[in-house]
Design a protein around this motif. Structure first.
Motif, short mmCIF file in Angstrom:
data_model
loop_
_atom_site.label_atom_id
_atom_site.label_comp_id
_atom_site.label_asym_id
_atom_site.label_seq_id
_atom_site.Cartn_x
_atom_site.Cartn_y
_atom_site.Cartn_z
N TYR A 1 6.30 -5.52 3.34
CA TYR A 1 5.69 -6.22 4.61
C TYR A 1 4.62 -6.84 4.36
O TYR A 1 3.59 -6.39 3.58
CB TYR A 1 5.12 -4.64 5.35
N ALA B 1 5.60 -11.14 7.60
CA ALA B 1 6.17 -10.50 9.08
C ALA B 1 5.24 -10.90 10.15
O ALA B 1 5.98 -11.31 11.18
CB ALA B 1 5.94 -8.92 8.55
N ASP B 2 4.07 -10.34 10.16
CA ASP B 2 3.27 -10.55 11.45
C ASP B 2 2.10 -11.33 11.05
O ASP B 2 1.62 -11.36 10.03
CB ASP B 2 2.64 -9.14 11.83
N LYS C 1 7.09 -13.77 11.48
CA LYS C 1 8.34 -13.50 12.41
C LYS C 1 7.70 -13.13 13.92
O LYS C 1 8.23 -13.12 14.94
CB LYS C 1 9.17 -12.37 11.86
#
Length: 919
Positions: A37, A481-482, A511
């Motif tokens: 992550y 991821a973020d 993403k």
RNA sequence: GGGCGGGUAGCUCAGUGGUAGAGCGUCGGCCUUACAAGCCGAACGUCGCAGGUUCGACCCCUGUCCCGCCCACCA
């Protein structure tokens, strides 16, 4: 454990513990098969100080990261700082100014050295402060945009884009900041909305004949650079002027009258427009259409140059006055009118931006934007909240080419070399041997630097090792991821990262884009040092006297009115709240809202919450100590006691609630769920109810209750840890556990099915118990019956389950209400107790006899009756509507019928109760 | 000029097509040995305004008025 939680020492201690234990270091080990992550931190200004916006970023990001880490992800949160080109340079120039120097006194080399010194001195402090807030970033992978690796990435990106034809040099109108003496991109120009200005009219004499042409302008000085006057081709007033000239009143110039249907709106003003191609966006285009000369009037510092004739050397605003005065003097002024207009201002220096013609480097954006638009359209990148998609698309579809060169000294140099002889441009990491155009071998490097956002655009991959595609970090942790940030830099940063990420890595850089609102003060106003409404998060955490707050504001240049505001708002300064409280408060704002009007009251609420948690833990641990109870990570296998079953069921629900909230990026829902669970259920009911159980003579009850208590407490700490890392670690470390990692930050995140136990029956039964207790307490309160006075409560219910619960839990109920409760067999028996308070808790009803009659009781019953009648009217009307019966779902109709019956009965009871009251 | 967001209890804000919620504040009662930064109760809202859709609207639609923000080269 002391009765009041003191956050400061505790937070500093665990902060050190985490750092020394390297809990936040991501792994690149080959045998580490955990899913990854990755999150990159929006890099704060390297020399900046922490403000509440950073606290907001840190909190939201840390909650994401800590939960993923607890869920078993190989988690990487990349911290770093930005060289923040213009912002930093401005700060250091200001420092120099205090010493009576300018950067030009030092020269480029010494000035840059000076900034580096300032960076070394103040740099990194902000990351320490982020850590102080609990930010669990991987400090071993800290990056700085101007460090060698990242500078190399910037250079490489520039060269590649140039070779692909996506970077080019052009001479055109650009935004010029006369104070910083640099060009700005469109985004760095802010429009000051609707200022009342003046529209000044003056006349140009027609050359060679009588008559004049009156034009209007908000910037009279630009008439010195006029190279045409435009009229609409079909304007009947001016048909006779087609092809003629006007005479410039002070410069030896004839100015052509041109016709232009695009520029000129015949309805506006006189229908004649002065054209200044070198200093106005519309006029620049007009000039191109008509092949007009461009006369640049301005020096880089905003003074007028030799083209201005007698006005040369004046500042632009001085010149404005002087030109007007001159026009007045020679009788060409034609008055002025008030005019609402918008002023373009530099985001950094605040000065009014001047459009000038200049040669600069640009990035061609359309080819880069297309895939970036597509990535969001097809969901490869998700923008949360979704509303922002529209804004993103709108900007991307109307994107302008990006001016990336800056006439600053602090920044990445541009890898462009000019042949000293023929000026041919060569873009490469180092100058070529010989000029490809003329064969000369002497070159000079471009003196400009790159827009600071150019390096930021590469951040998600440059920090992971790009352009080295073999980098272990890049391979393992990219795409990230973020991406969490404030919506204010959606265009500056987010959009550009998406474009550059897709272009250079062929993959989206992240993403999901999580956009949060901006923190404002309690009145909803944007925080600014000058306004003095800036809250320093460190002050909120540690507390600060009003004197120190005022001193700090003063130093930052706050105005007197601002100081007054501060004094009024925080007369006693700021109390100590702790980082956990600040974090929870920030979490509690809904992410959809565009502004987060942070209030100290809210932070106090969560400060109180930390104290509540502290005391609940204190109580629990006191009762568990020395009993050999250990936390095992799972609940007792078959709990028998109702309250234990109930709290485990509620635990399952709250875990689900928090999990869902965090999954949906609804920090407000997550924090609210755990807040209410801990306070309203665990503390207010569970802990109160366990008191007799823990002291029970029956050993198995005491044991089961201790195990449950231990389990619920320990699980709640883990549930809460991402939001309140410090206090949860502090308490968790004191818990006796069978086996556990060395820090709660590595303990598993709770899962409803594992830590909780669904038990709808227990929940239902507890609801009966709770409503009975609350009702009894209400009667006590409303009849002025102090707890010291014992009362009797008679109750009856036709339902066996309810009856069973109340009988089984009689002791607990009596303890919580201070009442003696009696079950009666028939409803009639309740009638025997007259002059009483009655109550209905379907399917149960009860009577409290011997309560004091009073006017208050009559009033109270009257109020209740009124309410019942109002509801009754609504329900009757509803049920009297045939369409409702036909169309509404059966359950809804049934519910209304039941309600009608209940209300009718209540009304009867209340009426007779009122009637029974002595006059 | 275009776009976006918001107007819900005194304040700050959640919220759902089927009887309006939280925190703070207010009122009343409590020092009940975890917590007075606490405990137990209570009061308070024609959900900006006007229409429409619906059996039913705070929620959906239309219009309208305020507030905030973003984008845009109107002299």
């Amino acid at each position: 454990m002391p009765p009041t939680y003191s956050p400061i020492e505790t937070e500093e201690r665990w902060s050190r513990f985490w750092e020394e234990g390297e809990f936040f270091t991501a792994s690149v080990a080959h045998d580490d098969v955990r899913p990854t992550y990755t999150l990159v931190m929006p890099p704060p200004n390297v020399t900046g100080t922490l403000h509440i916006g950073h606290a907001c970023r840190t909190t939201f990001e840390d909650v994401l990261v800590r939960r993923k880490r607890m869920q078993g992800f190989n988690t990487l949160w990349v911290p770093g700082t930005d060289h923040a080109g213009i912002a930093t340079q401005v700060v250091v120039e200001r420092q120099l100014k205090r010493e009576g120097l300018t950067r030009h006194d030092l020269g480029r080399e010494r000035f840059i050295k000076r900034i580096w010194e300032w960076k070394e001195q103040s740099g990194g402090a902000i990351l320490k402060q982020i850590q102080r807030l609990g930010g669990s970033c991987d400090r071993s992978r800290e990056r700085f945009t101007m460090e060698p690796d990242l500078s190399y990435a910037v250079q490489e990106a520039f060269i590649r884009l140039y070779n692909e034809g996506l970077i080019y040099r052009d001479t055109r109108l650009v935004n010029w900041d006369v104070e910083s003496r640099t060009v700005l991109s469109d985004l760095e120009v802010e429009t000051e909305q609707q200022v009342s200005g003046e529209l000044f009219d003056f006349a140009y004499p027609i050359e060679g004949e009588e008559g004049e042409l009156v034009v209007s302008t908000t910037r009279p000085e630009t008439m010195l650079g006029d190279t045409a006057v435009a009229i609409h081709p079909e304007d009947p007033r001016y048909l006779h002027l087609h092809g003629k000239y006007v005479r410039h009143p002070f410069l030896d110039r004839s100015i052509p009258i041109v016709t232009d249907a695009i520029l000129v709106d015949p309805e506006f003003g006189t229908g004649a427009v002065k054209v200044t191609p070198a200093h106005d966006w519309n006029d620049f285009e007009t000039g191109k259409r008509h092949g007009l000369p461009q006369i640049n009037l301005l020096n880089p510092d905003g003074t007028l140059n030799e083209e201005a004739g007698e006005f040369q050397g004046m500042d632009r605003f001085e010149a404005r006055k002087a030109v007007k005065a001159r026009l007045e003097a020679i009788g060409l002024a034609r008055g002025s009118t008030k005019h609402m207009m918008t002023l373009p201002r530099s985001q950094r220096s605040g000065t009014i931006v001047e459009p000038i013609i200049s040669t600069q480097w640009f990035v061609r954006m359309e080819p880069l934007a297309a895939p970036a638009i597509e990535a969001v359209e097809n969901g490869t990148i998700q923008i949360v909240p979704e509303d922002w998609q529209k804004t993103y698309f709108h900007w991307m579809r109307n994107i302008h080419n990006w001016c990336i060169s800056r006439q600053l000294w602090w920044g990445h140099p541009i890898p462009a070399w000019y042949c000293k002889k023929c000026e041919q441009v060569h873009v490469a990491a180092s100058p070529p041997q010989t000029c490809t155009a003329c064969g000369n071998d002497e070159f000079v490097q471009d003196e400009d630097v790159l827009d600071t956002w150019f390096s930021s655009a590469l951040w998600p991959f440059s920090t992971l090792g790009w352009p080295n595609t073999e980098s272990r970090e890049l391979k393992r942790f990219y795409p990230t991821a973020d991406l969490e940030t404030g919506y204010d830099i959606l265009f500056f940063w987010v959009a550009r990262m998406i474009m550059m990420g897709l272009h250079f890595t062929g993959q989206v850089p992240f993403k999901r884009v999580l956009l949060a609102g901006l923190v404002t003060d309690e009145r909803g106003e944007k925080m600014s040092k000058v306004k003095g409404n800036v809250i320093d998060p460190i002050d909120v955490i540690q507390g600060a006297s009003i004197e120190s707050i005022l001193a700090k504001a003063k130093q930052a240049g706050a105005k007197d009115s601002a100081l007054k505001y501060l004094k009024k708002t925080y007369p006693d300064g700021l109390a100590t709240h702790g980082a956990d409280a600040l974090r929870m408060a920030l979490m509690s704002y809904a992410p959809g809202s565009r502004r987060i009007a942070l209030s100290i009251k809210r932070i106090e609420t969560y400060r109180n919450f930390t104290n509540k948690l502290w005391n609940a833990s204190r109580f629990s641990l006191m009762n568990l100590e020395g009993t050999g109870t250990q936390s095992t990570g799972s609940p007792p296998v078959n709990p028998e006691v109702l309250v234990n079953r109930w709290i485990l069921a509620r635990l399952a629900t709250v875990i689900e609630g928090v999990t869902q909230g965090l999954d949906e990026y609804r920090g407000d829902e997550a924090s609210s769920a755990v807040y209410h669970f801990l306070w309203d259920e665990f503390c207010d009911w569970y802990l109160e109810l366990t008191k007799p159980l823990l002291a029970s003579d029956r050993r198995e009850i005491a044991v089961e209750t201790r195990q449950t208590l231990m389990h619920v407490l320990e699980t709640t700490l883990r549930l809460l840890h991402p939001m309140m890392p410090f206090i949860t670690e502090e308490i968790w470390q004191r818990i006796d556990k069978t086996e556990a990692p060395t820090s709660i930050c590595l303990a598993p995140y709770p899962v409803a099915a594992v830590e909780g136990r669904a038990d709808p029956e227990a929940v239902r039964e507890m609801e009966h118990l709770k409503s009975f207790v609350v009702k009894t307490r209400t009667i006590r309160a409303e009849h002025d019956l102090p707890n010291s006075r014992s009362i009797d409560v008679y109750w009856h219910t036709p339902e066996a389950q309810v009856a069973r619960v109340l009988e089984e839990q009689q002791a607990l109920i009596e303890r919580l209400t201070g009442a003696t409760i009696h079950r009666v067999k028939t409803p009639e028996e309740l009638q025997h107790h007259t002059a009483a308070a009655t109550f209905v808790l379907e399917p149960l009803r009860g009577v409290v006899p011997d309560v004091v009659d009073s006017e208050r009781e009559r009033e109270r019953l009257g109020r209740e009756l009124k309410r019942v009648e109002k509801d009754l009217a609504i329900v009757s009307k509803k049920l009297g509507n045939p369409s409702f019966i036909d169309r509404a779902p059966a359950e809804v109709v049934q519910k209304e019928r039941t309600r009608l019956a209940t209300l009718t009965e209540q009304r009867a009871k209340l009426s007779s109760a009122i009637a029974a009251l002595p006059a």
